[in-house]
Design a protein around this motif. Structure first.
Motif, PDB file in Angstrom:
ATOM      1  N   MET A 189      11.907   1.250  -2.640  1.00 23.51           N
ATOM      2  CA  MET A 189      13.295   1.604  -2.409  1.00 23.51           C
ATOM      3  C   MET A 189      13.677   1.109  -1.014  1.00 23.51           C
ATOM      4  O   MET A 189      12.844   1.020  -0.124  1.00 23.51           O
ATOM      5  CB  MET A 189      13.484   3.116  -2.514  1.00 23.51           C
ATOM      6  N   TYR A 190      14.962   0.824  -0.857  1.00 22.30           N
ATOM      7  CA  TYR A 190      15.496   0.314   0.405  1.00 22.30           C
ATOM      8  C   TYR A 190      16.637   1.204   0.883  1.00 22.30           C
ATOM      9  O   TYR A 190      17.321   1.840   0.077  1.00 22.30           O
ATOM     10  CB  TYR A 190      16.024  -1.111   0.223  1.00 22.30           C
ATOM     11  N   VAL A 191      16.837   1.208   2.186  1.00 20.63           N
ATOM     12  CA  VAL A 191      17.973   1.906   2.775  1.00 20.63           C
ATOM     13  C   VAL A 191      18.776   0.902   3.597  1.00 20.63           C
ATOM     14  O   VAL A 191      18.208   0.093   4.327  1.00 20.63           O
ATOM     15  CB  VAL A 191      17.536   3.120   3.643  1.00 20.63           C
ATOM     16  N   VAL A 192      20.084   0.955   3.444  1.00 16.78           N
ATOM     17  CA  VAL A 192      20.999   0.193   4.286  1.00 16.78           C
ATOM     18  C   VAL A 192      21.532   1.164   5.327  1.00 16.78           C
ATOM     19  O   VAL A 192      22.082   2.217   4.983  1.00 16.78           O
ATOM     20  CB  VAL A 192      22.158  -0.422   3.469  1.00 16.78           C
ATOM     21  N   ILE A 193      21.353   0.817   6.587  1.00 12.66           N
ATOM     22  CA  ILE A 193      21.798   1.654   7.699  1.00 12.66           C
ATOM     23  C   ILE A 193      23.016   0.981   8.324  1.00 12.66           C
ATOM     24  O   ILE A 193      22.908  -0.104   8.887  1.00 12.66           O
ATOM     25  CB  ILE A 193      20.688   1.817   8.755  1.00 12.66           C
ATOM     26  N   PHE A 194      24.158   1.613   8.164  1.00 12.87           N
ATOM     27  CA  PHE A 194      25.418   1.099   8.711  1.00 12.87           C
ATOM     28  C   PHE A 194      25.795   1.976   9.898  1.00 12.87           C
ATOM     29  O   PHE A 194      25.918   3.198   9.752  1.00 12.87           O
ATOM     30  CB  PHE A 194      26.514   1.151   7.647  1.00 12.87           C
ATOM     31  N   LYS A 195      25.927   1.364  11.079  1.00 10.11           N
ATOM     32  CA  LYS A 195      26.332   2.090  12.289  1.00 10.11           C
ATOM     33  C   LYS A 195      27.590   1.428  12.824  1.00 10.11           C
ATOM     34  O   LYS A 195      27.660   0.200  12.907  1.00 10.11           O
ATOM     35  CB  LYS A 195      25.243   2.037  13.352  1.00 10.11           C
ATOM     36  N   ALA A 196      28.581   2.241  13.195  1.00  7.32           N
ATOM     37  CA  ALA A 196      29.845   1.672  13.664  1.00  7.32           C
ATOM     38  C   ALA A 196      30.469   2.535  14.742  1.00  7.32           C
ATOM     39  O   ALA A 196      30.345   3.761  14.735  1.00  7.32           O
ATOM     40  CB  ALA A 196      30.819   1.530  12.504  1.00  7.32           C
TER      41      ALA A 196
ATOM     42  N   LYS B 286      28.474   1.045 -10.564  1.00  8.16           N
ATOM     43  CA  LYS B 286      28.356  -0.359 -10.954  1.00  8.16           C
ATOM     44  C   LYS B 286      27.165  -1.088 -10.341  1.00  8.16           C
ATOM     45  O   LYS B 286      26.687  -2.066 -10.905  1.00  8.16           O
ATOM     46  CB  LYS B 286      29.656  -1.083 -10.580  1.00  8.16           C
ATOM     47  N   TYR B 287      26.672  -0.619  -9.197  1.00 11.78           N
ATOM     48  CA  TYR B 287      25.682  -1.400  -8.464  1.00 11.78           C
ATOM     49  C   TYR B 287      24.331  -0.720  -8.262  1.00 11.78           C
ATOM     50  O   TYR B 287      23.466  -1.261  -7.598  1.00 11.78           O
ATOM     51  CB  TYR B 287      26.258  -1.839  -7.114  1.00 11.78           C
ATOM     52  N   GLY B 288      24.146   0.458  -8.803  1.00  7.40           N
ATOM     53  CA  GLY B 288      22.833   1.087  -8.777  1.00  7.40           C
ATOM     54  C   GLY B 288      22.465   1.834  -7.513  1.00  7.40           C
ATOM     55  O   GLY B 288      21.284   2.102  -7.268  1.00  7.40           O
ATOM     56  N   CYS B 289      23.455   2.196  -6.704  1.00  2.74           N
ATOM     57  CA  CYS B 289      23.167   2.987  -5.515  1.00  2.74           C
ATOM     58  C   CYS B 289      22.500   4.298  -5.940  1.00  2.74           C
ATOM     59  O   CYS B 289      22.936   4.949  -6.886  1.00  2.74           O
ATOM     60  CB  CYS B 289      24.464   3.273  -4.750  1.00  2.74           C
ATOM     61  N   LEU B 290      21.443   4.661  -5.230  1.00  4.34           N
ATOM     62  CA  LEU B 290      20.669   5.851  -5.578  1.00  4.34           C
ATOM     63  C   LEU B 290      21.064   7.086  -4.773  1.00  4.34           C
ATOM     64  O   LEU B 290      20.781   8.207  -5.177  1.00  4.34           O
ATOM     65  CB  LEU B 290      19.179   5.572  -5.362  1.00  4.34           C
ATOM     66  N   GLY B 291      21.690   6.879  -3.625  1.00  2.00           N
ATOM     67  CA  GLY B 291      22.067   7.999  -2.774  1.00  2.00           C
ATOM     68  C   GLY B 291      22.883   7.511  -1.593  1.00  2.00           C
ATOM     69  O   GLY B 291      22.841   6.323  -1.246  1.00  2.00           O
ATOM     70  N   PHE B 292      23.627   8.428  -0.994  1.00  7.87           N
ATOM     71  CA  PHE B 292      24.493   8.059   0.122  1.00  7.87           C
ATOM     72  C   PHE B 292      24.641   9.261   1.042  1.00  7.87           C
ATOM     73  O   PHE B 292      24.934  10.364   0.582  1.00  7.87           O
ATOM     74  CB  PHE B 292      25.870   7.620  -0.390  1.00  7.87           C
ATOM     75  N   ASP B 293      24.437   9.047   2.341  1.00  7.66           N
ATOM     76  CA  ASP B 293      24.628  10.076   3.366  1.00  7.66           C
ATOM     77  C   ASP B 293      25.408   9.452   4.507  1.00  7.66           C
ATOM     78  O   ASP B 293      25.184   8.291   4.853  1.00  7.66           O
ATOM     79  CB  ASP B 293      23.281  10.572   3.915  1.00  7.66           C
ATOM     80  N   SER B 294      26.312  10.220   5.105  1.00  4.41           N
ATOM     81  CA  SER B 294      27.037   9.705   6.263  1.00  4.41           C
ATOM     82  C   SER B 294      27.358  10.839   7.228  1.00  4.41           C
ATOM     83  O   SER B 294      27.414  12.005   6.837  1.00  4.41           O
ATOM     84  CB  SER B 294      28.324   8.994   5.840  1.00  4.41           C
ATOM     85  N   ALA B 295      27.575  10.446   8.485  1.00  4.14           N
ATOM     86  CA  ALA B 295      27.951  11.403   9.521  1.00  4.14           C
ATOM     87  C   ALA B 295      28.834  10.696  10.531  1.00  4.14           C
ATOM     88  O   ALA B 295      28.672   9.498  10.790  1.00  4.14           O
ATOM     89  CB  ALA B 295      26.714  11.958  10.215  1.00  4.14           C
ATOM     90  N   ASN B 296      29.799  11.439  11.065  1.00  5.96           N
ATOM     91  CA  ASN B 296      30.687  10.945  12.116  1.00  5.96           C
ATOM     92  C   ASN B 296      30.629  11.921  13.278  1.00  5.96           C
ATOM     93  O   ASN B 296      30.735  13.122  13.075  1.00  5.96           O
ATOM     94  CB  ASN B 296      32.132  10.879  11.615  1.00  5.96           C
ATOM     95  N   GLU B 297      30.460  11.369  14.475  1.00  9.73           N
ATOM     96  CA  GLU B 297      30.455  12.221  15.653  1.00  9.73           C
ATOM     97  C   GLU B 297      30.777  11.374  16.877  1.00  9.73           C
ATOM     98  O   GLU B 297      30.207  10.299  17.063  1.00  9.73           O
ATOM     99  CB  GLU B 297      29.090  12.888  15.833  1.00  9.73           C
ATOM    100  N   GLY B 298      31.702  11.855  17.683  1.00  9.83           N
ATOM    101  CA  GLY B 298      32.013  11.197  18.942  1.00  9.83           C
ATOM    102  C   GLY B 298      32.413   9.746  18.806  1.00  9.83           C
ATOM    103  O   GLY B 298      32.029   8.928  19.626  1.00  9.83           O
ATOM    104  N   GLY B 299      33.155   9.423  17.749  1.00 13.57           N
ATOM    105  CA  GLY B 299      33.601   8.048  17.561  1.00 13.57           C
ATOM    106  C   GLY B 299      32.549   7.122  16.985  1.00 13.57           C
ATOM    107  O   GLY B 299      32.741   5.907  16.924  1.00 13.57           O
TER     108      GLY B 299
ATOM    109  N   LEU C 279      16.413  -5.303  -3.103  1.00 12.98           N
ATOM    110  CA  LEU C 279      17.255  -6.149  -2.257  1.00 12.98           C
ATOM    111  C   LEU C 279      18.338  -6.837  -3.078  1.00 12.98           C
ATOM    112  O   LEU C 279      19.446  -7.050  -2.581  1.00 12.98           O
ATOM    113  CB  LEU C 279      16.395  -7.180  -1.520  1.00 12.98           C
ATOM    114  N   GLN C 280      18.045  -7.162  -4.328  1.00 11.80           N
ATOM    115  CA  GLN C 280      19.060  -7.795  -5.169  1.00 11.80           C
ATOM    116  C   GLN C 280      20.234  -6.854  -5.418  1.00 11.80           C
ATOM    117  O   GLN C 280      21.388  -7.277  -5.417  1.00 11.80           O
ATOM    118  CB  GLN C 280      18.473  -8.267  -6.500  1.00 11.80           C
ATOM    119  N   HIS C 281      19.970  -5.575  -5.602  1.00 13.57           N
ATOM    120  CA  HIS C 281      21.052  -4.596  -5.748  1.00 13.57           C
ATOM    121  C   HIS C 281      21.938  -4.602  -4.504  1.00 13.57           C
ATOM    122  O   HIS C 281      23.161  -4.539  -4.607  1.00 13.57           O
ATOM    123  CB  HIS C 281      20.490  -3.191  -5.972  1.00 13.57           C
ATOM    124  N   ILE C 282      21.309  -4.688  -3.331  1.00 15.58           N
ATOM    125  CA  ILE C 282      22.058  -4.703  -2.068  1.00 15.58           C
ATOM    126  C   ILE C 282      22.894  -5.975  -1.966  1.00 15.58           C
ATOM    127  O   ILE C 282      24.063  -5.927  -1.577  1.00 15.58           O
ATOM    128  CB  ILE C 282      21.098  -4.567  -0.864  1.00 15.58           C
TER     129      ILE C 282
END
Length: 96
Positions: A1-8, A31-44, A55-58
């Motif tokens: 399994m893979y995790v995509v880490i998006f930081k902004a 549609k794309y087989g995502c297995l889970g999703f977590d997010s957090a927002n703090e201080g911008g 990786l092909q799913h990604i």
């Protein structure tokens, strides 16, 4: 399994962002087989973790037309800076 880490660093979150984010989340699962999703927002700062079986799913998700549109809007309007990292997850029970 893979995790995509998006930081902004957030420049602006508006109603259009919230609506599109919800559409994208639903689409990633349906549609794309995502297995889970977590997010957090703090201080911008936003951090989002999405979990994928391969990786092909990604790659497929990255190239989805609505996701490509969201990436463009993110660069133009919603984020002042962002990064994406992909990691392969290893079951901690498999460590010596």
């Amino acid at each position: 399994m893979y995790v995509v880490i998006f930081k902004a660093n957030v420049a602006l979150f508006d109603e259009a962002y919230s609506q599109l984010a919800q559409q994208l989340r639903e689409r990633a699962f349906a549609k794309y087989g995502c297995l889970g999703f977590d997010s957090a927002n703090e201080g911008g700062m936003e951090i989002a973790l999405s979990y994928w079986p391969s990786l092909q799913h990604i790659r497929n998700w990255k190239n989805d037309p609505l996701h490509v549109h969201a990436q463009q809007k993110g660069r133009e309007k919603w984020y002042s800076d962002f990064s994406v990292e992909i990691c392969e997850l290893v079951d901690s029970g498999k460590l010596p």
